[in-house]
Motif scaffolding. Structure first.
Motif, PDB file in Angstrom:
ATOM      1  N   ASP A  71      44.496  43.641  43.345  1.00 36.98           N
ATOM      2  CA  ASP A  71      45.875  44.098  43.535  1.00 36.98           C
ATOM      3  C   ASP A  71      46.855  43.199  42.792  1.00 36.98           C
ATOM      4  O   ASP A  71      47.804  43.681  42.171  1.00 36.98           O
ATOM      5  CB  ASP A  71      46.239  44.143  45.022  1.00 36.98           C
ATOM      6  N   ARG A  72      46.621  41.882  42.837  1.00 38.33           N
ATOM      7  CA  ARG A  72      47.511  40.947  42.146  1.00 38.33           C
ATOM      8  C   ARG A  72      47.536  41.242  40.644  1.00 38.33           C
ATOM      9  O   ARG A  72      48.586  41.304  40.022  1.00 38.33           O
ATOM     10  CB  ARG A  72      47.071  39.501  42.385  1.00 38.33           C
ATOM     11  N   VAL A  73      46.363  41.437  40.063  1.00 37.57           N
ATOM     12  CA  VAL A  73      46.289  41.708  38.622  1.00 37.57           C
ATOM     13  C   VAL A  73      47.088  42.961  38.279  1.00 37.57           C
ATOM     14  O   VAL A  73      47.896  42.954  37.349  1.00 37.57           O
ATOM     15  CB  VAL A  73      44.818  41.848  38.166  1.00 37.57           C
ATOM     16  N   ALA A 125      51.060  31.832  32.965  1.00 34.83           N
ATOM     17  CA  ALA A 125      50.239  31.763  31.754  1.00 34.83           C
ATOM     18  C   ALA A 125      49.655  33.129  31.396  1.00 34.83           C
ATOM     19  O   ALA A 125      49.637  33.521  30.226  1.00 34.83           O
ATOM     20  CB  ALA A 125      49.120  30.740  31.942  1.00 34.83           C
ATOM     21  N   ALA A 126      49.195  33.859  32.393  1.00 30.33           N
ATOM     22  CA  ALA A 126      48.593  35.168  32.140  1.00 30.33           C
ATOM     23  C   ALA A 126      49.643  36.191  31.701  1.00 30.33           C
ATOM     24  O   ALA A 126      49.381  37.028  30.829  1.00 30.33           O
ATOM     25  CB  ALA A 126      47.849  35.652  33.381  1.00 30.33           C
ATOM     26  N   PHE A 166      44.213  34.326  33.903  1.00 33.21           N
ATOM     27  CA  PHE A 166      44.485  33.930  35.284  1.00 33.21           C
ATOM     28  C   PHE A 166      43.319  33.127  35.861  1.00 33.21           C
ATOM     29  O   PHE A 166      43.516  32.066  36.467  1.00 33.21           O
ATOM     30  CB  PHE A 166      44.766  35.180  36.126  1.00 33.21           C
ATOM     31  N   VAL A 167      42.107  33.605  35.650  1.00 36.17           N
ATOM     32  CA  VAL A 167      40.914  32.915  36.154  1.00 36.17           C
ATOM     33  C   VAL A 167      40.736  31.582  35.430  1.00 36.17           C
ATOM     34  O   VAL A 167      40.482  30.553  36.063  1.00 36.17           O
ATOM     35  CB  VAL A 167      39.659  33.806  36.009  1.00 36.17           C
ATOM     36  N   ALA A 168      40.891  31.587  34.108  1.00 33.53           N
ATOM     37  CA  ALA A 168      40.713  30.357  33.326  1.00 33.53           C
ATOM     38  C   ALA A 168      41.736  29.283  33.698  1.00 33.53           C
ATOM     39  O   ALA A 168      41.453  28.089  33.586  1.00 33.53           O
ATOM     40  CB  ALA A 168      40.808  30.674  31.835  1.00 33.53           C
ATOM     41  N   GLN A 169      42.912  29.711  34.163  1.00 34.37           N
ATOM     42  CA  GLN A 169      43.973  28.770  34.540  1.00 34.37           C
ATOM     43  C   GLN A 169      43.917  28.382  36.025  1.00 34.37           C
ATOM     44  O   GLN A 169      44.891  27.874  36.572  1.00 34.37           O
ATOM     45  CB  GLN A 169      45.345  29.386  34.227  1.00 34.37           C
ATOM     46  N   ASP A 170      42.798  28.647  36.676  1.00 36.19           N
ATOM     47  CA  ASP A 170      42.581  28.294  38.088  1.00 36.19           C
ATOM     48  C   ASP A 170      43.525  29.016  39.042  1.00 36.19           C
ATOM     49  O   ASP A 170      43.926  28.460  40.074  1.00 36.19           O
ATOM     50  CB  ASP A 170      42.670  26.775  38.306  1.00 36.19           C
ATOM     51  N   GLY A 171      43.851  30.257  38.721  1.00 37.44           N
ATOM     52  CA  GLY A 171      44.707  31.052  39.596  1.00 37.44           C
ATOM     53  C   GLY A 171      43.973  31.601  40.808  1.00 37.44           C
ATOM     54  O   GLY A 171      44.583  31.912  41.823  1.00 37.44           O
ATOM     55  N   GLN A 186      33.602  37.782  40.214  1.00 38.87           N
ATOM     56  CA  GLN A 186      33.617  39.124  40.808  1.00 38.87           C
ATOM     57  C   GLN A 186      34.817  39.923  40.309  1.00 38.87           C
ATOM     58  O   GLN A 186      34.695  41.114  40.007  1.00 38.87           O
ATOM     59  CB  GLN A 186      33.671  39.041  42.337  1.00 38.87           C
ATOM     60  N   LEU A 187      35.958  39.266  40.222  1.00 45.67           N
ATOM     61  CA  LEU A 187      37.166  39.934  39.739  1.00 45.67           C
ATOM     62  C   LEU A 187      36.971  40.428  38.309  1.00 45.67           C
ATOM     63  O   LEU A 187      37.267  41.586  38.003  1.00 45.67           O
ATOM     64  CB  LEU A 187      38.362  38.983  39.815  1.00 45.67           C
TER      65      LEU A 187
END
Length: 161
Positions: free
Chosen positions: A85-87, A18-19, A38-43, A62-63
């Motif tokens: 790192d993932r982002v 999604a991101a 990513f955060v909004a989609q519960d990643g 925090q991210l």
């Protein structure tokens, strides 16, 4: 080291998809755009704790704060560093999808991950581009024991037939 459970891996994979789509749709390589979706989609997942919503929300906040600050630092929290790192890795993958000369990414595992049979096997994955090379459209979710791994762009002229 505690790892992600199967449903956590699936949640991360879905959120990455999604991101990535949000980046493509918006025509940007902005890590914050990726992270917000990513955060909004519960990643955001806490290894081994798929039901700890409080910890996941806190880590997501925090991210977003870390990326919004624009500062380049290495937090002491390995979970936060993993997400940062993932982002950055995912933004790199989306940018690579626009470059026809890039065919994939080589997974360079850190020494501690190579000592794990499961992670060492991942480094030998072969989808036709060579050992350890993933197609640029793949979504690769690494376990925490792979922290410090890098994905290195592989160009079409580097592939041996």
């Amino acid at each position: 080291m505690v790892g992600y459970r199967a449903r956590q891996l699936a949640a991360i994979r879905d959120a990455v998809a999604a991101a990535r789509e949000a980046l493509r749709r918006n025509g940007t390589d902005d890590p914050l755009v990726f992270a917000k979706v990513f955060v909004a989609q519960d990643g955001i997942q806490v290894p081994g704790h798929p039901d700890d919503g409080t910890a996941m929300r806190a880590l997501g906040e925090q991210l977003l704060r870390a990326l919004a600050s624009g500062r380049c630092y290495r937090p002491e929290d390995p979970d936060l560093q993993r997400e940062i790192d993932r982002v950055h890795n995912e933004v790199q993958w989306v940018a690579a999808q626009r470059d026809d000369k890039i065919v994939g990414f080589f997974l360079q595992l850190p020494a501690q991950a190579k000592r794990s049979p499961a992670m060492d096997a991942l480094g030998h994955h072969n989808s036709g581009l060579g050992p350890g090379v993933f197609c640029k459209g793949d979504i690769v979710v690494l376990q925490p024991e792979c922290d410090g791994a890098r994905f290195i762009a592989v160009f079409e002229d580097e592939i041996e037939c």
